[in-house]
Design a protein around this motif. Sequence first.
Motif, PDB file in Angstrom:
ATOM      1  N   GLU A   1      33.004  57.745  61.214  1.00  0.00           N
ATOM      2  CA  GLU A   1      32.537  58.372  62.451  1.00  0.00           C
ATOM      3  C   GLU A   1      31.720  57.425  63.305  1.00  0.00           C
ATOM      4  O   GLU A   1      31.790  57.447  64.534  1.00  0.00           O
ATOM      5  N   GLN A   2      30.952  56.535  62.676  1.00  0.00           N
ATOM      6  CA  GLN A   2      30.099  55.602  63.407  1.00  0.00           C
ATOM      7  C   GLN A   2      30.888  54.455  64.022  1.00  0.00           C
ATOM      8  O   GLN A   2      30.422  53.792  64.937  1.00  0.00           O
ATOM      9  N   GLY A   3      32.083  54.193  63.505  1.00  0.00           N
ATOM     10  CA  GLY A   3      32.923  53.153  64.068  1.00  0.00           C
ATOM     11  C   GLY A   3      32.680  51.780  63.465  1.00  0.00           C
ATOM     12  O   GLY A   3      31.859  51.596  62.553  1.00  0.00           O
ATOM     13  N   ILE A   4      33.412  50.805  63.997  1.00  0.00           N
ATOM     14  CA  ILE A   4      33.302  49.428  63.531  1.00  0.00           C
ATOM     15  C   ILE A   4      31.876  48.918  63.735  1.00  0.00           C
ATOM     16  O   ILE A   4      31.261  49.161  64.766  1.00  0.00           O
ATOM     17  N   GLY A   5      31.381  48.217  62.740  1.00  0.00           N
ATOM     18  CA  GLY A   5      30.041  47.640  62.836  1.00  0.00           C
ATOM     19  C   GLY A   5      28.987  48.361  62.026  1.00  0.00           C
ATOM     20  O   GLY A   5      27.916  47.806  61.778  1.00  0.00           O
ATOM     21  N   TYR A   6      29.288  49.587  61.589  1.00  0.00           N
ATOM     22  CA  TYR A   6      28.302  50.370  60.839  1.00  0.00           C
ATOM     23  C   TYR A   6      28.507  50.161  59.351  1.00  0.00           C
ATOM     24  O   TYR A   6      29.607  50.338  58.833  1.00  0.00           O
ATOM     25  N   LEU A   7      27.435  49.797  58.657  1.00  0.00           N
ATOM     26  CA  LEU A   7      27.494  49.680  57.213  1.00  0.00           C
ATOM     27  C   LEU A   7      27.101  51.023  56.607  1.00  0.00           C
ATOM     28  O   LEU A   7      25.967  51.472  56.749  1.00  0.00           O
ATOM     29  N   ASP A   8      28.051  51.660  55.943  1.00  0.00           N
ATOM     30  CA  ASP A   8      27.824  52.946  55.298  1.00  0.00           C
ATOM     31  C   ASP A   8      26.971  52.727  54.048  1.00  0.00           C
ATOM     32  O   ASP A   8      27.382  51.992  53.146  1.00  0.00           O
ATOM     33  N   PRO A   9      25.791  53.334  53.961  1.00  0.00           N
ATOM     34  CA  PRO A   9      24.946  53.128  52.781  1.00  0.00           C
ATOM     35  C   PRO A   9      25.651  53.474  51.474  1.00  0.00           C
ATOM     36  O   PRO A   9      25.416  52.828  50.451  1.00  0.00           O
ATOM     37  N   ALA A  10      26.525  54.480  51.500  1.00  0.00           N
ATOM     38  CA  ALA A  10      27.248  54.847  50.282  1.00  0.00           C
ATOM     39  C   ALA A  10      28.183  53.729  49.851  1.00  0.00           C
ATOM     40  O   ALA A  10      28.332  53.450  48.652  1.00  0.00           O
ATOM     41  N   ALA A  11      28.817  53.061  50.814  1.00  0.00           N
ATOM     42  CA  ALA A  11      29.696  51.930  50.497  1.00  0.00           C
ATOM     43  C   ALA A  11      28.884  50.757  49.961  1.00  0.00           C
ATOM     44  O   ALA A  11      29.329  50.040  49.051  1.00  0.00           O
ATOM     45  N   PHE A  12      27.714  50.549  50.521  1.00  0.00           N
ATOM     46  CA  PHE A  12      26.814  49.511  50.019  1.00  0.00           C
ATOM     47  C   PHE A  12      26.452  49.803  48.568  1.00  0.00           C
ATOM     48  O   PHE A  12      26.514  48.909  47.706  1.00  0.00           O
ATOM     49  N   ASP A  13      26.097  51.043  48.291  1.00  0.00           N
ATOM     50  CA  ASP A  13      25.703  51.421  46.930  1.00  0.00           C
ATOM     51  C   ASP A  13      26.857  51.245  45.949  1.00  0.00           C
ATOM     52  O   ASP A  13      26.639  50.834  44.800  1.00  0.00           O
ATOM     53  N   ARG A  14      28.083  51.548  46.378  1.00  0.00           N
ATOM     54  CA  ARG A  14      29.236  51.365  45.493  1.00  0.00           C
ATOM     55  C   ARG A  14      29.436  49.894  45.165  1.00  0.00           C
ATOM     56  O   ARG A  14      29.740  49.536  44.021  1.00  0.00           O
ATOM     57  N   THR A  15      29.255  49.033  46.163  1.00  0.00           N
ATOM     58  CA  THR A  15      29.374  47.595  45.914  1.00  0.00           C
ATOM     59  C   THR A  15      28.322  47.138  44.913  1.00  0.00           C
ATOM     60  O   THR A  15      28.626  46.394  43.969  1.00  0.00           O
ATOM     61  N   VAL A  16      27.096  47.577  45.097  1.00  0.00           N
ATOM     62  CA  VAL A  16      26.016  47.200  44.182  1.00  0.00           C
ATOM     63  C   VAL A  16      26.324  47.689  42.766  1.00  0.00           C
ATOM     64  O   VAL A  16      26.119  46.959  41.781  1.00  0.00           O
ATOM     65  N   GLU A  17      26.846  48.905  42.652  1.00  0.00           N
ATOM     66  CA  GLU A  17      27.188  49.451  41.332  1.00  0.00           C
ATOM     67  C   GLU A  17      28.245  48.600  40.639  1.00  0.00           C
ATOM     68  O   GLU A  17      28.142  48.321  39.437  1.00  0.00           O
ATOM     69  N   VAL A  18      29.261  48.170  41.399  1.00  0.00           N
ATOM     70  CA  VAL A  18      30.294  47.300  40.820  1.00  0.00           C
ATOM     71  C   VAL A  18      29.682  45.992  40.356  1.00  0.00           C
ATOM     72  O   VAL A  18      29.962  45.506  39.252  1.00  0.00           O
ATOM     73  N   LEU A  19      28.820  45.414  41.170  1.00  0.00           N
ATOM     74  CA  LEU A  19      28.259  44.105  40.850  1.00  0.00           C
ATOM     75  C   LEU A  19      27.290  44.161  39.673  1.00  0.00           C
ATOM     76  O   LEU A  19      27.170  43.190  38.918  1.00  0.00           O
ATOM     77  N   LEU A  20      26.604  45.273  39.512  1.00  0.00           N
ATOM     78  CA  LEU A  20      25.687  45.421  38.388  1.00  0.00           C
ATOM     79  C   LEU A  20      26.413  45.806  37.106  1.00  0.00           C
ATOM     80  O   LEU A  20      25.800  45.854  36.031  1.00  0.00           O
ATOM     81  N   GLY A  21      27.727  46.073  37.225  1.00  0.00           N
ATOM     82  CA  GLY A  21      28.475  46.589  36.084  1.00  0.00           C
ATOM     83  C   GLY A  21      28.953  45.547  35.110  1.00  0.00           C
ATOM     84  O   GLY A  21      29.567  45.885  34.101  1.00  0.00           O
ATOM     85  N   SER A  22      28.702  44.292  35.368  1.00  0.00           N
ATOM     86  CA  SER A  22      29.135  43.234  34.453  1.00  0.00           C
ATOM     87  C   SER A  22      28.121  43.084  33.327  1.00  0.00           C
ATOM     88  O   SER A  22      26.949  42.793  33.576  1.00  0.00           O
ATOM     89  N   ASP A  23      28.576  43.311  32.086  1.00  0.00           N
ATOM     90  CA  ASP A  23      27.661  43.263  30.944  1.00  0.00           C
ATOM     91  C   ASP A  23      27.217  41.845  30.600  1.00  0.00           C
ATOM     92  O   ASP A  23      26.082  41.618  30.203  1.00  0.00           O
TER      93      ASP A  23
END
Length: 335
Positions: free
Chosen positions: A288-310
């Motif tokens: 809805e916000q269009g190009i240029g907006y960083l969705d906090p939920a998408a940011f959190d998903r990226t962080v979760e993936v990156l923290l998932g490496s044991d």
Amino acid sequence: MKKTITNTAVGIALAAAAFSAQANDKLTLQLKWVTQAQFAGYYAALDQGFYEQAGIDLTIKSGGPDIAPAQVLAGGGADVVVDWLPSALATRERGLPLVNIGQIYDRSGMMLTCLKSSGIETPEDFAGKTLGVWFSGNEYPFLSWMSKLGYDTTGGDQGVTVLRQGFNVDPLFNGQADCISTMTYNEYGQVLDGGLTPELLTLFPYEDEGVATLEDGLYVLESSLEDPAKVDSLARFLKATVQGWEWARDNPEAAANIVLEYDDSGAQTEAHQVRMMTEVAQLLSSGEQGIGYLDPAAFDRTVEVLLGSDSSPVITQVPEGAYTHTVFDAMKALN
């Protein structure tokens, strides 16, 4: 004749009337890779005069295998860089305060492309196989994925052998790898151009595997955000950038040809750039916000993936202050 990559002061009177003392602020943008339709929106905005209309005198620097955008930014060679969020967060944790001021792609274009003849049909078939992986910051989602699957990345019958893949598709054709890293908008097309049909391939898009991370975004140093005048310049830069991407999305063939005009290498072809632009359009932020907006939920998903490496996590803690909506909000406030 190839076009230069620096805005010229055409229409000074109009720009001055619109932006007064803020007109023609000089900014330099460092791209993550070479001149290609992955970055068509920036070149389109430059070519169509959107930066000039926003009072921005923009210089675009192309990237390459030996260019690290964050290092260019740290050394004062750019004001804004295009980078992927995993790389930016890893860099930030190492001490360089990168901040995302605008997200261009909200879907990942990365995938593993595998030969069906290798016997790979599902991720459970990776054991004992050789997988081509890009490094220089692009390996982070892959390493997190392998950790999630429980594969050791040092080889063996129950692990995977990681081939440090160059930025080409050769290992799939010369027998060096069972799978290679590809982008939907670039290397996958090269695989098809090489004679392999979709029926001969098994694809593992990172989006489908639940390990997708945010890719092309715009980053600055934290110090840039402490200066209200710089924030204003960045907001006008972002506005023009969004205009450029919207124009490129709606005019893929024209955008591809603009990219070709700025390509000094002569290595790009019109057919490949049009195909790339068509694929890239599917990755642009579409919320809805269009190009240029960083969705906090998408940011959190990226962080979760990156923290998932044991074994070797890309980052060791949830980052703070790694993105801001300050510039995006300032852009929205512009007339």
